[in-house]
Design an enzyme around this catalytic site. Structure first.
Site, short mmCIF file in Angstrom:
data_model
loop_
_atom_site.label_atom_id
_atom_site.label_comp_id
_atom_site.label_asym_id
_atom_site.label_seq_id
_atom_site.Cartn_x
_atom_site.Cartn_y
_atom_site.Cartn_z
N TYR A 98 -7.21 4.20 -2.84
CA TYR A 98 -6.27 3.80 -1.80
C TYR A 98 -6.28 4.81 -0.65
CZ TYR A 98 -1.77 2.28 0.19
OH TYR A 98 -0.79 1.82 1.03
N GLN A 130 -5.02 -2.56 3.64
CA GLN A 130 -5.23 -2.18 2.24
C GLN A 130 -4.25 -2.87 1.31
OE1 GLN A 130 -7.54 -0.48 0.75
NE2 GLN A 130 -6.59 -0.36 -1.28
N GLU A 131 -3.02 -3.03 1.76
CA GLU A 131 -1.97 -3.57 0.89
C GLU A 131 -2.09 -5.07 0.66
OE1 GLU A 131 0.35 -2.28 -0.88
OE2 GLU A 131 0.42 -0.18 -0.25
N SER A 132 -2.36 -5.83 1.72
CA SER A 132 -2.22 -7.28 1.59
C SER A 132 -3.32 -8.10 2.26
CB SER A 132 -0.88 -7.73 2.18
OG SER A 132 -0.90 -7.60 3.59
#
Length: 654
Positions: free
Chosen positions: A623, A514-516
Site C-alpha cells: 500500500y 489505491q483504496e477503491s
C-alpha cells in the site's frame, strides 16, 4: 441500512450518477423525461396497475431500459409461476444479463416450492454456479432424472470443509439414505472441516460415523485444539490410516505454536508414515515460515541444511527482509542470491541487490551497482523511481495510449448491453449496471477490453475503466489506469487544506486510486465506504474535528463528502507523523497505533527504504509503495514533476 436509508442512498446515488453521465441540450431533456416515465411505470407495477405501465412502455419505445419494465413486471408475478410469460421473457432476453438473472430467480422460486420437474426444464449447468441452485438441481435429478449423475454432483457438493446452504439438505439426506456416504467420504469431509477450523461442522459429520471412526475423529479435533499431544509418539503410531491425517494436521497446528517442537516431531513421524512429496514440501514451507516468524534463526538454518532441495521464494524474501531489518547486508545478499532468477530480475530485488553491493563493497563494484540500478529504473514503479533517484536520473513513465479509435468506442457504446449499463448507472441501479457491464465484457478480446476501458473512461466510470485495461494487461495507458477523477472536488479540498501540509492533490488521488479505483459506492467487508474507504466511525470523528457536514454512513457515498473527510483524516495523520507521507499512508492502511509501535521497535536506526521494505504487514508495505509511486504518476498526469520522497523524508532515520 434500513429500507428508508436505502431509499435515501439511492436518491443520492442517482444525483451523483446523472452528474457522471453528461448529456446536453435536447438529449438531456429527453433523458430526464424518459427516466421520469420509467420511474412512474415502475411505481405503477409495484402497486399492481397494469394499464399505466403498458401506456408508458409505448412512450418509451427505443429506451435502453425498456426490458427492465418487463423484468419488474414479471418479478411481481413470479410467485404465481406464470410459465408462459417466463418462457417468453427468457426467449426475448436470451444471452443477456437480465435474462440470466431472471433464470436464477425462477430457479430459486421453483426450488423453494419443490417444483422439480419444472426445475429440470429451466436449469442450465453452464449458466449456474450458485451452490444453493446446484443443490436444488441435484435434488431434482435424484427425484426425476439421472440418479447416478445426481449423486456424483452430491458427492462433489458434500466434500468441502464448510457448511453448505440448507437447500442442500434434502439432496444430502436422500444420498445418505441410499448408502452414498461411505466411511472414506465422511472422514474426508471431517478432515477438511477440521483443517478449516470448522469444528462444529466436524462434530456434526462425526455424528454420522461408526463408533471406531468417530473416536478417531474426536482425537483429531482434540489434537487440533492441543497439538502438543503429538509429543506422545507411541500414542499416534498406528496402522489405521486416519492416524496419518491426524499427525499431519497436528504437525501443522504445532508449528504455529512452536516450530522447533513441530520439527522434532516431524523427524520422528516421518520415519513411521509414508508422506507424499507434496505433503512434505508443504509442511517444510510451514515450518520454515514459522521458524522465521518466531525469530528462531538457528532452527531455520538447521531445517534448510537438512533439506538441500528445499526452495521457497517467500521464505527467502522474508529472510532477506529480516536481514535488512538487522542491517546485515551480507545476509541480505546471501538470501537474494537464493531467489529464483526471475525474482532476482524483478525491479524490487534489482534495487536491493544494488543497495547491498554499495553497502558491502563501497567503490569496488560500483559499476555493477549502477547497472542494476539502471535496469530497475527502466520500470514505472516504486523501485524504479527509487533507483532513478539514486542515479539522479529522470523517472521512466512509458505512457502509451491504447491504440483504440473513436469509431471503435462509438460502436461499443451503441451495443444494447452497454447502453443499458450506462442508463442503469445514471438512475442509481448500480448492482444491475455492474451486472450488465460484467456480462458484456466477459470473454472480450484484448482489443475489445481496451475499447471498453476507453468507453468507461468517457462515461466517468473510472473503476470499470481501470479494471478493463488491467484485464487486457495493457499497463501503459496512464490516462486510463490513473484517471484524474473528480478533479474539481480534489482541487477544492486540497486548496482549503492550505500550504502548511504535505497533502496535495496528487496524494489524494493516489490514496483514492489505491483504496477503491475511484468507485464512489465501494463497500469493503470491514464496512469502509466510498472513494477513500472510510469507516463510518472514523468519518464521524473526523467530521467533528474538521467541521465537515456528516450525518449518516451513506453520506460517504457522496464524492464531495468522502473526499473531504478522507483528505482531512489523511491530513491529521500527516500532522501526527511530522508531514511524512509514507508514515501517514501506512497509518491510513494499518492504523496510527500500529505505525507508532513499529517506529518504537525500530528505534530511529533504519534508512527510510529499509523501514518501508520491512513493514510487517505485506498489505501495508505494498500500500505504502503504491501510494508513493501513484503520487509521482499523478503529478506527471497533471503536467507537474514530483519526487518520490522529499529531502526531509529521505534523510530521516526510523
Amino acid at each position: 441500512m434500513s429500507i428508508d436509508a436505502k431509499g435515501v442512498a439511492l436518491l443520492l446515488s442517482l444525483v451523483l450518477a446523472v452528474a457522471a453521465v453528461p448529456v446536453a441540450g435536447e438529449d438531456a431533456e429527453k433523458a430526464v423525461a424518459q427516466r421520469e416515465k420509467l420511474r412512474e411505470a415502475r411505481a405503477a407495477i409495484a402497486r399492481g396497475d397494469q394499464s399505466e405501465p403498458a401506456r408508458l412502455k409505448r412512450e418509451l419505445r427505443g429506451y435502453p431500459l425498456l426490458p427492465y419494465l418487463d423484468y419488474w413486471a414479471l418479478s411481481k408475478k413470479l410467485p404465481q409461476l406464470p410459465y408462459g410469460e417466463i418462457d417468453q421473457f427468457l426467449t426475448d432476453y436470451r444471452d443477456t444479463a437480465i435474462g440470466d438473472w431472471m433464470r436464477v430467480r425462477v430457479l430459486r422460486e421453483l426450488g423453494s416450492r419443490e417444483r422439480f420437474r419444472a426445475y429440470l426444464e429451466y436449469y442450465r449447468p453452464d449458466k449456474i454456479t450458485r451452490t444453493s441452485l446446484r443443490c436444488y438441481y441435484a435434488d431434482a435429478l435424484s427425484r426425476h432424472g439421472d440418479k447416478r449423475a445426481a449423486y456424483e454432483l452430491v458427492e462433489e457438493l458434500w466434500t468441502v470443509g464448510v457448511s453448505q446452504p440448507e437447500e442442500c439438505d434434502p439432496a444430502f439426506n436422500r444420498w445418505i439414505g441410499d448408502g452414498g456416504l461411505t466411511p472414506e467420504l465422511a472422514w474426508r469431509r471431517h478432515r477438511l472441516a477440521v483443517e478449516r477450523g470448522n469444528l462444529d461442522l466436524a462434530s456434526y459429520i462425526a455424528g454420522k460415523m461408526g463408533d471406531g471412526q468417530a473416536r478417531l475423529a474426536q482425537l483429531m479435533r482434540s489434537v487440533h485444539r492441543e497439538p502438543t499431544q503429538l509429543a506422545d509418539y507411541t500414542r499416534f503410531i498406528s496402522d489405521e490410516p486416519e492416524y496419518r491425517d491426524i499427525v499431519l494436521h497436528g504437525l501443522h497446528r504445532l508449528a504455529r505454536e512452536d516450530a522447533a517442537a513441530s520439527d522434532r516431531a516431524w523427524r520422528r513421524y516421518e520415519a513411521s508414515y509414508l508422506f507424499s512429496d507434496e505433503e512434505r514440501d508443504v509442511l517444510l514451507r510451514r515450518l520454515a515460515l514459522q521458524f522465521a516468524r518466531q525469530d528462531d534463526m538457528e532452527g531455520l538454518r538447521q531445517l534448510l541444511a537438512r533439506s538441500e532441495d528445499f526452495s521457497d521464494p517467500r521464505i527467502f524474501e522474508w529472510l532477506a527482509r529480516q536481514s535488512l531489518r538487522e542491517l546485515d547486508w551480507a545476509q541480505v545478499e546471501f538470501w537474494i542470491d537464493r531467489l529464483p532468477e526471475s525474482e532476482q530480475q524483478s525491479d524490487r530485488w534489482l534495487y536491493w541487490k544494488a543497495r547491498t553491493i554499495e553497502e558491502l563493497y563501497s567503490k569496488g563494484r560500483a559499476d555493477e551497482a549502477v547497472a542494476l540500478y539502471r535496469k530497475a529504473a527502466a520500470e514505472r514503479s516504486y523501485y524504479g523511481f527509487l533507483a532513478a533517484d539514486t542515479l539522479g536520473e529522470n523517472y521512466s513513465f512509458v505512457d502509451r495510449p491504447a491504440p483504440i479509435t473513436p469509431r471503435q468506442v462509438e460502436q461499443l457504446a451503441a451495443h444494447p448491453a452497454m447502453q443499458r449499463a450506462r442508463e442503469l448507472q445514471a438512475i442509481g441501479e448500480f448492482y444491475h449496471a455492474r451486472r450488465e457491464w460484467d456480462y458484456a465484457t466477459e470473454g472480450m478480446s484484448h482489443e475489445e477490453l481496451l475499447t471498453a476501458g476507453k468507453l468507461a473512461s468517457s462515461w466517468g466510470w473510472y473503476h470499470k475503466s481501470i479494471r478493463s485495461v488491467l484485464a487486457a494487461d495493457y499497463l501503459d495507458d496512464l490516462e486510463l489506469r490513473f484517471p484524474l477523477a473528480f478533479p474539481n472536488i480534489v482541487a477544492d479540498v486540497s486548496r482549503r487544506m492550505g500550504d502548511n501540509t504535505a497533502l496535495n492533490p496528487y496524494l489524494i488521488y493516489a490514496v483514492a486510486r489505491q483504496e477503491s479505483h475511484f468507485s464512489h459506492d465501494a463497500k469493503s467487508r470491514a464496512g469502509a465506504l466510498g472513494l477513500m474507504q472510510l469507516l463510518p466511525s472514523t468519518a464521524r470523528a473526523t467530521a467533528r474535528r474538521a467541521g465537515v457536514s456528516y450525518r449518516r454512513s451513506w453520506d460517504l457515498l457522496s464524492p464531495d463528502t468522502n473526499i473531504a473527510l478522507g483528505s482531512h483524516y489523511l491530513n491529521s495523520l500527516l500532522d501526527r507523523f511530522d508531514n511524512n507521507r509514507f508514515l501517514a499512508a501506512a497509518a491510513y492502511n494499518a492504523g496510527p497505533t500500529r505505525v507508532a509501535r513499529w517506529l518504537e521497535e525500530t528505534g530511529n536506526r533504519l534508512p527510510y527504504d529499509v523501514w518501508i521494505e520491512t513493514i510487517p504487514f505485506n498489505e501495508t508495505r505494498n500500500y505504502v509503495q503504491n501510494v508513493l509511486a501513484y503520487t509521482v504518476i499523478y503529478a506527471y498526469r497533471s503536467g507537474e514533476k514530483a519526487s518520490l520522497l522529499s529531502e526531509r523524508e529521505a534523510s530521516r532515520r526510523l
